[in-house]
Design an enzyme around this catalytic site. Structure first.
Site, PDB file in Angstrom:
ATOM      1  N   CYS A   2       0.852  -1.182   0.000  1.00  0.00           N
ATOM      2  CA  CYS A   2       0.000   0.000   0.000  1.00  0.00           C
ATOM      3  C   CYS A   2       0.890   1.235   0.000  1.00  0.00           C
ATOM      4  O   CYS A   2       2.096   1.139   0.169  1.00  0.00           O
ATOM      5  CB  CYS A   2      -0.882  -0.006   1.238  1.00  0.00           C
ATOM      6  SG  CYS A   2      -1.645  -1.593   1.545  1.00  0.00           S
ATOM      7  N   ARG A  27       1.275   1.363  -6.157  1.00  0.00           N
ATOM      8  CA  ARG A  27       1.610   0.376  -5.123  1.00  0.00           C
ATOM      9  C   ARG A  27       0.381  -0.338  -4.581  1.00  0.00           C
ATOM     10  O   ARG A  27       0.484  -1.315  -3.847  1.00  0.00           O
ATOM     11  CB  ARG A  27       2.321   1.071  -3.952  1.00  0.00           C
ATOM     12  CG  ARG A  27       3.623   1.703  -4.364  1.00  0.00           C
ATOM     13  CD  ARG A  27       4.262   2.347  -3.155  1.00  0.00           C
ATOM     14  NE  ARG A  27       4.720   1.337  -2.227  1.00  0.00           N
ATOM     15  CZ  ARG A  27       5.979   1.000  -2.043  1.00  0.00           C
ATOM     16  NH1 ARG A  27       6.908   1.584  -2.741  1.00  0.00           N
ATOM     17  NH2 ARG A  27       6.310   0.082  -1.172  1.00  0.00           N
ATOM     18  N   TRP A  74      -3.912  -1.861  -0.870  1.00  0.00           N
ATOM     19  CA  TRP A  74      -3.960  -3.141  -1.597  1.00  0.00           C
ATOM     20  C   TRP A  74      -4.395  -4.150  -0.535  1.00  0.00           C
ATOM     21  O   TRP A  74      -3.643  -4.457   0.382  1.00  0.00           O
ATOM     22  CB  TRP A  74      -2.581  -3.477  -2.156  1.00  0.00           C
ATOM     23  CG  TRP A  74      -2.562  -4.684  -3.030  1.00  0.00           C
ATOM     24  CD1 TRP A  74      -2.778  -4.710  -4.383  1.00  0.00           C
ATOM     25  CD2 TRP A  74      -2.284  -6.036  -2.642  1.00  0.00           C
ATOM     26  NE1 TRP A  74      -2.672  -5.995  -4.846  1.00  0.00           N
ATOM     27  CE2 TRP A  74      -2.369  -6.838  -3.803  1.00  0.00           C
ATOM     28  CE3 TRP A  74      -1.981  -6.661  -1.436  1.00  0.00           C
ATOM     29  CZ2 TRP A  74      -2.152  -8.203  -3.796  1.00  0.00           C
ATOM     30  CZ3 TRP A  74      -1.768  -8.031  -1.422  1.00  0.00           C
ATOM     31  CH2 TRP A  74      -1.858  -8.776  -2.594  1.00  0.00           C
ATOM     32  N   ASN A 100       0.824  -0.072   6.598  1.00  0.00           N
ATOM     33  CA  ASN A 100       1.166  -1.082   5.584  1.00  0.00           C
ATOM     34  C   ASN A 100       1.749  -2.266   6.328  1.00  0.00           C
ATOM     35  O   ASN A 100       2.490  -2.086   7.295  1.00  0.00           O
ATOM     36  CB  ASN A 100       2.272  -0.582   4.643  1.00  0.00           C
ATOM     37  CG  ASN A 100       1.780   0.493   3.710  1.00  0.00           C
ATOM     38  OD1 ASN A 100       0.596   0.735   3.612  1.00  0.00           O
ATOM     39  ND2 ASN A 100       2.723   1.130   3.032  1.00  0.00           N
ATOM     40  N   GLY A 101       1.488  -3.474   5.839  1.00  0.00           N
ATOM     41  CA  GLY A 101       2.066  -4.654   6.477  1.00  0.00           C
ATOM     42  C   GLY A 101       0.975  -5.560   7.013  1.00  0.00           C
ATOM     43  O   GLY A 101      -0.217  -5.364   6.734  1.00  0.00           O
ATOM     44  N   GLU A 489       8.919 -14.453 -19.734  1.00  0.00           N
ATOM     45  CA  GLU A 489       8.641 -13.049 -19.450  1.00  0.00           C
ATOM     46  C   GLU A 489       7.539 -12.502 -20.368  1.00  0.00           C
ATOM     47  O   GLU A 489       6.665 -11.758 -19.927  1.00  0.00           O
ATOM     48  CB  GLU A 489       9.945 -12.243 -19.595  1.00  0.00           C
ATOM     49  CG  GLU A 489       9.819 -10.745 -19.435  1.00  0.00           C
ATOM     50  CD  GLU A 489       9.322 -10.295 -18.067  1.00  0.00           C
ATOM     51  OE1 GLU A 489       9.212 -11.113 -17.143  1.00  0.00           O
ATOM     52  OE2 GLU A 489       8.997  -9.096 -17.942  1.00  0.00           O
ATOM     53  N   LYS A 493       4.196 -10.948 -18.895  1.00  0.00           N
ATOM     54  CA  LYS A 493       3.776  -9.585 -19.226  1.00  0.00           C
ATOM     55  C   LYS A 493       2.353  -9.594 -19.765  1.00  0.00           C
ATOM     56  O   LYS A 493       1.516  -8.789 -19.375  1.00  0.00           O
ATOM     57  CB  LYS A 493       4.736  -9.053 -20.288  1.00  0.00           C
ATOM     58  CG  LYS A 493       5.243  -7.697 -20.226  1.00  0.00           C
ATOM     59  CD  LYS A 493       6.226  -7.274 -19.188  1.00  0.00           C
ATOM     60  CE  LYS A 493       5.961  -7.657 -17.781  1.00  0.00           C
ATOM     61  NZ  LYS A 493       7.100  -7.444 -16.920  1.00  0.00           N
ATOM     62  N   GLU A 496      -0.235 -10.451 -17.012  1.00  0.00           N
ATOM     63  CA  GLU A 496      -0.349  -9.377 -16.014  1.00  0.00           C
ATOM     64  C   GLU A 496      -1.267  -8.247 -16.462  1.00  0.00           C
ATOM     65  O   GLU A 496      -2.087  -7.788 -15.691  1.00  0.00           O
ATOM     66  CB  GLU A 496       1.023  -8.728 -15.790  1.00  0.00           C
ATOM     67  CG  GLU A 496       1.921  -9.435 -14.829  1.00  0.00           C
ATOM     68  CD  GLU A 496       3.144  -8.597 -14.495  1.00  0.00           C
ATOM     69  OE1 GLU A 496       3.907  -8.266 -15.432  1.00  0.00           O
ATOM     70  OE2 GLU A 496       3.348  -8.276 -13.321  1.00  0.00           O
ATOM     71  N   HIS A 512       5.951 -32.425 -25.597  1.00  0.00           N
ATOM     72  CA  HIS A 512       5.843 -33.210 -24.364  1.00  0.00           C
ATOM     73  C   HIS A 512       4.588 -32.845 -23.567  1.00  0.00           C
ATOM     74  O   HIS A 512       4.524 -33.117 -22.372  1.00  0.00           O
ATOM     75  CB  HIS A 512       7.107 -33.021 -23.510  1.00  0.00           C
ATOM     76  CG  HIS A 512       8.347 -33.468 -24.223  1.00  0.00           C
ATOM     77  ND1 HIS A 512       8.603 -34.798 -24.501  1.00  0.00           N
ATOM     78  CD2 HIS A 512       9.376 -32.758 -24.753  1.00  0.00           C
ATOM     79  CE1 HIS A 512       9.762 -34.885 -25.152  1.00  0.00           C
ATOM     80  NE2 HIS A 512      10.243 -33.658 -25.319  1.00  0.00           N
ATOM     81  N   LYS A 611       2.802  -2.775  -7.327  1.00  0.00           N
ATOM     82  CA  LYS A 611       4.175  -2.658  -7.832  1.00  0.00           C
ATOM     83  C   LYS A 611       5.180  -3.405  -6.973  1.00  0.00           C
ATOM     84  O   LYS A 611       6.020  -4.119  -7.488  1.00  0.00           O
ATOM     85  CB  LYS A 611       4.558  -1.181  -7.933  1.00  0.00           C
ATOM     86  CG  LYS A 611       5.926  -0.928  -8.518  1.00  0.00           C
ATOM     87  CD  LYS A 611       5.985  -1.308  -9.970  1.00  0.00           C
ATOM     88  CE  LYS A 611       7.350  -1.070 -10.583  1.00  0.00           C
ATOM     89  NZ  LYS A 611       7.466  -1.796 -11.865  1.00  0.00           N
TER      90      LYS A 611
HETATM   91  O1  M6R Z   1      10.569  -5.226  -7.219  1.00  0.00           O
HETATM   92  P1  M6R Z   1      10.932  -6.634  -7.571  1.00  0.00           P
HETATM   93  O2  M6R Z   1      11.806  -6.709  -8.780  1.00  0.00           O
HETATM   94  O3  M6R Z   1      11.507  -7.388  -6.427  1.00  0.00           O
HETATM   95  O4  M6R Z   1       9.561  -7.316  -7.959  1.00  0.00           O
HETATM   96  C1  M6R Z   1       9.467  -8.685  -8.234  1.00  0.00           C
HETATM   97  C2  M6R Z   1       8.146  -9.010  -8.861  1.00  0.00           C
HETATM   98  O5  M6R Z   1       7.105  -8.742  -7.965  1.00  0.00           O
HETATM   99  C3  M6R Z   1       7.903  -8.207 -10.139  1.00  0.00           C
HETATM  100  O6  M6R Z   1       8.924  -8.423 -11.061  1.00  0.00           O
HETATM  101  C4  M6R Z   1       6.551  -8.577 -10.781  1.00  0.00           C
HETATM  102  O7  M6R Z   1       6.602  -9.860 -11.304  1.00  0.00           O
HETATM  103  C5  M6R Z   1       6.206  -7.529 -11.830  1.00  0.00           C
HETATM  104  N1  M6R Z   1       4.829  -7.215 -11.757  1.00  0.00           N
HETATM  105  C6  M6R Z   1       6.591  -7.918 -13.196  1.00  0.00           C
HETATM  106  O8  M6R Z   1       6.091  -7.135 -14.204  1.00  0.00           O
END
Ligand code: M6R
Length: 616
Positions: A2, A27, A74, A100-101, A489, A493, A496, A512, A611
């Site tokens: 958050c 965030r 969040w 937060n936490g 990746e 992407k 996500e 396979h 984020k």
């Molecule tokens: O800040 P970080 O690189 O440690 O984050 C790791 C993952 O949470 C981050 O890469 C996540 O997979 C992203 N949303 C990728 O786009």
């Protein structure tokens, strides 16, 4: 996950807090709220949804107070409702808090407080600590100095198990805020006649670039013109004021439709920044200033271990491939979330690396701590100066990719790939990589920004492909060797930000199992650069085509595919093996971006994501 902003000074707090929350929205963006001192009492406004909703709500109230706290959430404990949004106010109305936490022992504390007559309006663990602070505040003697709130927070924290970044204010006292941190970042912004506390510098840089990073177990007492820091167990701390090296423009979107596309186009510059000053004078190897480990020690490493999460792990996997290829040293990669519990045996001469854009990801931090606990040195590749991971690592490499706002990581990813390649070069040159091969490698790396610029010129072509493929609900991404992680990746992407189900595989694995998914409803994106495996990849494409699967082929410029094999072709420039994963990432990013836009998705704030993931 958050975002927190607190303000105390001479200006109106609410507009500043709202502006800061907008910058922190990446965030967490389920709901948002503010609590402001107004006419002797604390006034609260909270709204589910985006900060824009809260903005409208606060406009109705016309808060003019100069001390307040705000939060963008969040959700962890409790659904997304106005009641669960922060700030929380204690049931006696005396304390307001943003947090937060995760508080692990909130159930027993809640039971205790219920017995004392406190009531709860939300399902959150945060409201429980708010009431616990109120309980201690009530018992604390009223003092002329401002220690009452501080000591109530301190007593509360001695009973709390879990993680927190919190800011607290008390009724009738608009001259102080108290903030405390354990496991969730908090930064003080030191201004002129005003002080700020936020979970991220982007909420601070509009007013000041002078910041103090709070450490775990520290509590800060903040007034409009002063601040002091102590530990939870009352030791005093001498604060270090750092200067943030970026300004508000870095956190703005400019003319772009989204942060993600802005950041995709910022990659040439981010790559240049990652390389600046990091090549040896003879131009044959890399050099890093902050490793804090001698070349001799580095030379003695017999195995590398890389841990990360999400996109960062894909960068680690590419790095594994490159170090093994160019330096012939064994490398292992693991999800940080698994490593922290796996109790894996590590060889004595292992050097441990973590990669984290934010430097705050809790699983990666836990992996770092676990490796350190076992007595290993840990180095971090990280983009955020002063982040927790950067501070707890024994040394490391800053990415200098610039502030990344889009939840889907792009420029931070390719900059990690570049640093991974530089590490492979550095380690290789300590072993069997010749001077000439080193010079070629360095020249290839230096040429990467230009290759990426060339790749970005394909944006409108890829946008047209995206229009054609945006309606599919499943997609496969296939690549081999260093491009297998890029296939992973590409799939990550896409899922996500567009919510299309996507998976990444090594191309040869198709037969396979995954090939069972193939039909005219499931396109495959093939990463098929020229090289020794090109013909084998073409065979894999043929197996897909034979089953009516649509094919998007990413091939090296000048390569020819058999007629009719691919439905769409994207070309990438010919390049050195070490640079190929970076160059191949560009079409993956553009494709997922344009597909998500075509589907009307909220690209920068995809559903359910945030984020930086600071909860387990
Ligand atoms: O800040 P970080 O690189 O440690 O984050 C790791 C993952 O949470 C981050 O890469 C996540 O997979 C992203 N949303 C990728 O786009």
């Amino acid at each position: 996950m958050c975002g927190i902003v607190g303000y105390i000074g001479k200006q109106k707090a609410t507009p500043f807090i709202i502006e800061g929350l907008k910058r922190l929205e990446y965030r967490g963006y389920d709901s948002a709220g503010v609590a402001v001192h107004q006419d002797g009492s604390i006034r609260v406004a909270k709204k589910t949804g985006r900060v824009a909703n809260l903005d409208k709500e606060t406009a109705r109230h016309n808060f003019t107070g100069t001390c307040g706290i705000g939060h963008t959430r969040w959700a962890t404990h409790g659904g997304v409702t106005d009641a669960n949004a922060h700030p929380h106010v204690s049931s006696d109305g005396k304390i307001a808090l943003v947090h937060n936490g995760v508080i692990e022992n909130y159930v027993s504390i809640k039971k205790f407080l219920t017995g004392k007559g406190y009531t709860f309006a939300s399902e959150t663990d945060s409201e429980v600590i708010c009431n616990l602070i109120a309980y201690h505040y009530d018992k604390e003697p009223e003092t002329a100095d401002s220690s009452r709130l501080l000591e109530s927070v301190r007593k509360t924290l001695s009973h709390v198990e879990g993680t927190y970044g919190m800011v607290v204010t008390s009724e009738g006292n608009s001259e102080e805020l108290v903030t405390a941190r354990k496991g969730s970042p908090l930064i003080l912004g030191i201004g002129k006649d005003e002080n700020i506390v936020a979970s991220d510098v982007s909420a601070i840089v509009a007013r000041t670039q002078n910041v103090v990073y709070l450490n775990d177990n520290e509590i800060a007492h903040i007034t409009p013109d002063n601040f002091s820091i102590t530990t939870v167990d009352q030791s005093s701390i001498t604060p270090v004021i750092d200067t943030v090296d970026w300004s508000i423009e870095n956190a703005e979107m400019g003319d772009h439709a989204h942060f993600m596309i802005k950041e995709i186009f910022e990659q040439p510059e981010a790559l240049e920044n990652a390389m600046r000053g990091r090549f040896s004078e003879d131009g044959s190897t890399a050099q890093f200033g902050g490793l804090n480990i001698s070349a001799n020690e580095f030379r003695g490493v017999e195995r590398f271990m890389f841990c990360s999460c999400g996109t960062g792990l894909h960068a680690c996997m590419v790095t594994e491939h490159l170090i093994e290829m160019f330096a012939h040293v064994p490398v292992e990669c693991d999800y940080a979330s698994e490593f922290r519990y796996r109790n894996t045996p590590l060889f004595r001469n292992t050097l441990f690396f973590v990669m984290s854009q934010s430097g705050e990801t809790i699983d990666t931090l836990a992996a770092l701590r676990e490796a350190k606990r076992k007595g290993y040195k840990v180095l971090a590749v990280n983009n955020v100066v002063g982040s927790t991971i950067a501070r707890e690592a024994d040394g490391g490499i800053y990415q200098h990719a610039g502030h990344e706002v889009g939840v889907a990581s792009t420029k931070a990813f390719t900059s990690q790939l570049l640093i991974g390649a530089m590490l492979a070069l550095y380690i290789g040159r300590m072993r069997d990589l010749s001077y000439g091969a080193g010079v070629d490698f360095v020249n290839a790396l230096k040429g990467t920004p230009e290759l990426v610029r060339t790749g970005l010129k394909q944006a409108s072509h890829i946008q047209a492909i995206a229009k054609r493929f945006a309606h599919y609900e499943d997609m496969l991404f296939l690549g081999r060797m260093s491009l297998f992680p890029i296939a992973l990746e590409g799939a990550l992407k896409l899922k996500e930000i567009s919510y299309i189900h996507a998976e990444g595989y090594p191309s040869a694995e198709m037969k396979h199992g995954p090939i069972a998914l193939i039909s005219e409803k499931c396109p495959s994106v093939f990463l098929a650069p020229k090289g020794e495996l090109f013909n084998k990849t073409v065979s894999s494409m043929q197996e897909i085509k034979a089953r009516k699967g649509p094919v998007i082929a990413v091939i090296t410029e000048g390569t020819v595919l058999p007629e009719g094999l691919a439905d769409e072709i994207i070309t990438i420039p010919d390049c050195h093996e070490a640079v190929l994963p970076i160059v191949a990432s560009i079409p993956m990013q553009l494709l997922s971006y344009y597909i998500a836009v075509e589907r009307g998705c909220d690209v920068d704030k995809p559903r359910n994501l945030a984020k930086s993931v600071t909860v387990e």
